[in-house]
Scaffold this motif. Structure first.
Motif, short mmCIF file in Angstrom:
data_model
loop_
_atom_site.label_atom_id
_atom_site.label_comp_id
_atom_site.label_asym_id
_atom_site.label_seq_id
_atom_site.Cartn_x
_atom_site.Cartn_y
_atom_site.Cartn_z
N ASP A 61 0.85 -1.20 0.00
CA ASP A 61 0.00 0.00 0.00
C ASP A 61 0.88 1.24 0.00
O ASP A 61 2.02 1.21 0.45
CB ASP A 61 -0.91 0.00 1.25
N ASP A 62 0.29 2.33 -0.49
CA ASP A 62 0.89 3.65 -0.45
C ASP A 62 0.41 4.25 0.87
O ASP A 62 -0.80 4.42 1.07
CB ASP A 62 0.34 4.43 -1.65
N ALA A 63 1.31 4.54 1.79
CA ALA A 63 0.88 4.82 3.17
C ALA A 63 1.66 5.97 3.79
O ALA A 63 2.56 6.53 3.17
CB ALA A 63 1.08 3.56 4.02
N VAL A 64 1.28 6.30 5.00
CA VAL A 64 2.02 7.29 5.79
C VAL A 64 2.57 6.57 7.01
O VAL A 64 1.85 5.79 7.65
CB VAL A 64 1.09 8.45 6.21
N ALA A 65 3.84 6.80 7.29
CA ALA A 65 4.45 6.16 8.46
C ALA A 65 4.92 7.22 9.45
O ALA A 65 5.28 8.33 9.06
CB ALA A 65 5.64 5.29 8.03
N LEU A 66 4.86 6.84 10.71
CA LEU A 66 5.35 7.73 11.78
C LEU A 66 6.30 6.93 12.65
O LEU A 66 6.04 5.76 12.95
CB LEU A 66 4.19 8.25 12.62
N TRP A 67 7.35 7.57 13.06
CA TRP A 67 8.39 6.90 13.85
C TRP A 67 8.56 7.63 15.18
O TRP A 67 8.84 8.83 15.20
CB TRP A 67 9.68 6.89 13.04
N PHE A 68 8.28 6.91 16.28
CA PHE A 68 8.44 7.49 17.62
C PHE A 68 9.50 6.68 18.37
O PHE A 68 9.18 5.64 18.95
CB PHE A 68 7.14 7.41 18.41
N PRO A 69 10.76 7.13 18.34
CA PRO A 69 11.76 6.37 19.09
C PRO A 69 11.49 6.48 20.59
O PRO A 69 11.12 7.55 21.07
CB PRO A 69 13.09 7.05 18.72
N GLY A 70 11.65 5.34 21.31
CA GLY A 70 11.45 5.38 22.76
C GLY A 70 12.58 6.15 23.41
O GLY A 70 13.62 6.36 22.77
N PRO A 71 12.45 6.64 24.61
CA PRO A 71 11.28 6.45 25.47
C PRO A 71 10.19 7.51 25.26
O PRO A 71 9.16 7.43 25.93
CB PRO A 71 11.87 6.58 26.88
N ALA A 72 10.39 8.43 24.30
CA ALA A 72 9.38 9.49 24.12
C ALA A 72 8.25 8.99 23.22
O ALA A 72 7.98 9.54 22.16
CB ALA A 72 10.03 10.73 23.52
N SER A 73 7.60 7.91 23.64
CA SER A 73 6.49 7.37 22.86
C SER A 73 5.40 6.95 23.84
O SER A 73 5.63 6.93 25.05
CB SER A 73 6.96 6.14 22.07
N ALA A 74 4.23 6.58 23.29
CA ALA A 74 3.10 6.24 24.15
C ALA A 74 3.41 5.03 25.04
O ALA A 74 2.95 4.95 26.17
CB ALA A 74 1.87 5.96 23.31
N THR A 75 4.19 4.08 24.52
CA THR A 75 4.47 2.88 25.30
C THR A 75 5.81 2.99 26.03
O THR A 75 6.13 2.15 26.86
CB THR A 75 4.57 1.64 24.39
N GLY A 76 6.60 3.99 25.68
CA GLY A 76 7.94 4.10 26.24
C GLY A 76 8.97 3.31 25.44
O GLY A 76 10.17 3.43 25.65
#
Ligand SMILES: Nc1nc2c(ncn2[C@@H]2O[C@H](COP(=O)(O)OP(=O)(O)OP(=O)(O)O)[C@@H](O)[C@H]2O)c(=O)[nH]1
Ligand SMILES: [Mg+2]
Length: 443
Positions: A61-76
């Motif tokens: 698929d042609d998509a949008v991706a987001l990258w949240f490196p830990g620990p600054a993310s919802a799950t840590g």
């Protein structure tokens, strides 16, 4: 590898097909997964357009991706989000691709939030608020859940816990000094003052909360009465759709039918039941049994009766007498009567006469039931119980301090422990499973 250390993935948006679907990946492998599917890395916290490809290098698929490196993310942990088109085949291809990575597995319900909790991103009251927010149906439920999610209760509890530990430190210092003469009094007096302030704050929150955890579960109103009086016609009117079969044949409804209503922001479940009568039909008998059982558990019973006939009804919990089919009798107009002993209404469920009065009386009942004003700090029975335990321990510590500082210190430790449980800081493995199991997959 321990399941806790595996990388997890799930669909975090609603049921497909949908315009866009959001697939979340959390754990050590998230970065590698993103790089492999997208063929490139993405800048942190920036939407990046990517062409996702599976293991066979065929486009997904042609998509949008987001990258949240830990620990600054919802799950840590490291988190990758994929915003793909929400078709079933797209998602099936996505999940096949994700499933082909080693150390990746589908998430359990609530597992993202649980990881956030375990990594200190939110306390247990906030996690409960999050779950309540997702399940909020009415505006009042939403507001209450948001207050929990924003940590209003958690912040108070953290503060109380710190104060309890301080008071306990003062008293324990007194114990250490007690061989050396009169020093304890100087430490115990301020400790006692602290405990009494704490206790009155907690008692105030407990008292003000009255009914606020009821807001989660809602109010149950049962429509009951003899057969053929128009119970199903009334529930259809209240629901504004045909949820129940209406027919001139007595004994039409057999199962208990439920609808969820939002009455001025209050969550109300209305149930329609089988007409109550003596019958030889075993199926109808079962319907009558269920009708009686549900009416007995309800918070309010609307006892429907034919306007032309003098009704009889069971006593027990609040019962409002609703006389239906007033269109068939000449005489008094529709509306509500605050008759001497009980509420009484005259309606025509078929034509709609008297329904506005009945509905506004229901809103008034709900307002009293849930407690007026803004919802309180306590959202759940679990939280209330632990606060009650805390207050009881604090009270006992005040009572026993004269008999021995050790006893008081012990009670303070118990109070701090209850508050720690409330936040999920101590001793919580047993409740965690229960709480997170209720969550949606993907959250
Ligand atoms: N004239 C008149 N008829 C009504 C009114 N409300 C319901 N009816 C009629 O009464 C009959 C029975 O209505 P239902 O709503 O099925 O009654 P019920 O109490 O659910 O009956 P059971 O499920 O058999 O217990 C139907 O023919 C309805 O159209 C009303 O306000 N006026
Ligand atoms: Mg019916």
């Amino acid at each position: 590898m321990h399941p806790r250390d595996q990388t997890i993935f799930a669909l975090s948006s609603g049921r497909p097909p949908s315009a866009i679907a959001m697939v979340r990946v959390s754990g050590a492998e998230a970065g590698a997964v993103l790089a492999a599917l997208a063929g490139k890395t993405a800048a942190p916290r920036t939407a990046t357009r990517v062409l996702l490809r599976g293991a066979d290098r065929q486009p997904i698929d042609d998509a949008v991706a987001l990258w949240f490196p830990g620990p600054a993310s919802a799950t840590g942990e490291d988190v990758a989000e994929f915003h793909v088109h929400g078709g079933r085949a797209v998602l099936a291809a996505m999940f096949a691709a994700l499933g082909s990575f080693e150390n990746l597995r589908p998430a359990e319900p609530g597992e993202f939030t649980r990881r956030g909790f375990e990594n200190g991103k939110l306390d247990l009251t906030e996690a409960e608020g999050l779950d309540d927010l997702i399940h909020a149906d009415t505006d009042r439920q939403r507001r209450q859940a948001l207050r929990q999610l924003k940590g209003l209760l958690g912040d108070r509890v953290r503060n109380w816990r710190a104060q309890t530990i301080e008071a306990s430190a003062l008293i324990e210092a007194g114990i250490d000094f007690s061989d050396e003469g009169d020093v304890p009094g100087e430490l115990i007096v301020p400790a006692l003052a602290k405990i009494k302030t704490l206790l009155s704050e907690i008692e105030e929150v407990l008292a003000a909360e009255g009914q606020s955890e009821r807001l989660r579960d809602g109010l149950v109103v049962a429509i009951a009465g003899p057969p053929n009086v128009g119970k199903s016609t009334l529930i259809n009117q209240l629901a504004r759709r045909d949820v129940a079969i209406v027919s001139p044949h007595a004994g039409t409804t057999r199962d208990v039918i439920e609808v969820q209503l939002d009455l001025d922001g209050y969550p109300v479940t209305v149930i329609d039941t089988a007409g109550i009568r003596e019958t030889d039909d075993p199926v109808e008998q079962e319907g009558v049994r269920r009708a009686r059982a549900r009416a007995a558990e309800a918070d309010l019973v609307l006892w429907l009766a034919d306007a032309a006939i003098e009704p009889t009804h069971d006593g027990g919990a609040p019962v409002w007498l609703v006389r239906n089919k007033i269109d068939l009798v000449v005489g008094r107009p529709a509306g509500g009567d605050e008759a001497p002993a009980r509420m009484e209404f005259r309606i025509s469920a078929r034509r709609g006469d008297g329904l506005p009065e009945l509905i506004s009386a229901l809103v008034g009942f709900a307002r009293d039931y849930f407690g007026a004003g803004e919802a309180g700090l306590i959202g759940r029975a679990r939280q209330r119980k632990l606060l009650q335990e805390t207050a009881a321990s604090l009270r006992r510590s005040v009572d026993v301090v004269g008999k021995g500082e050790e006893l008081a210190a012990e009670e303070l430790r118990a109070a701090a422990h209850s508050l720690g449980r409330l936040l999920g800081r101590v001793d919580v493995e047993d409740v965690l499973d229960v709480i997170f199991r209720e969550f949606c997959v993907g959250k």
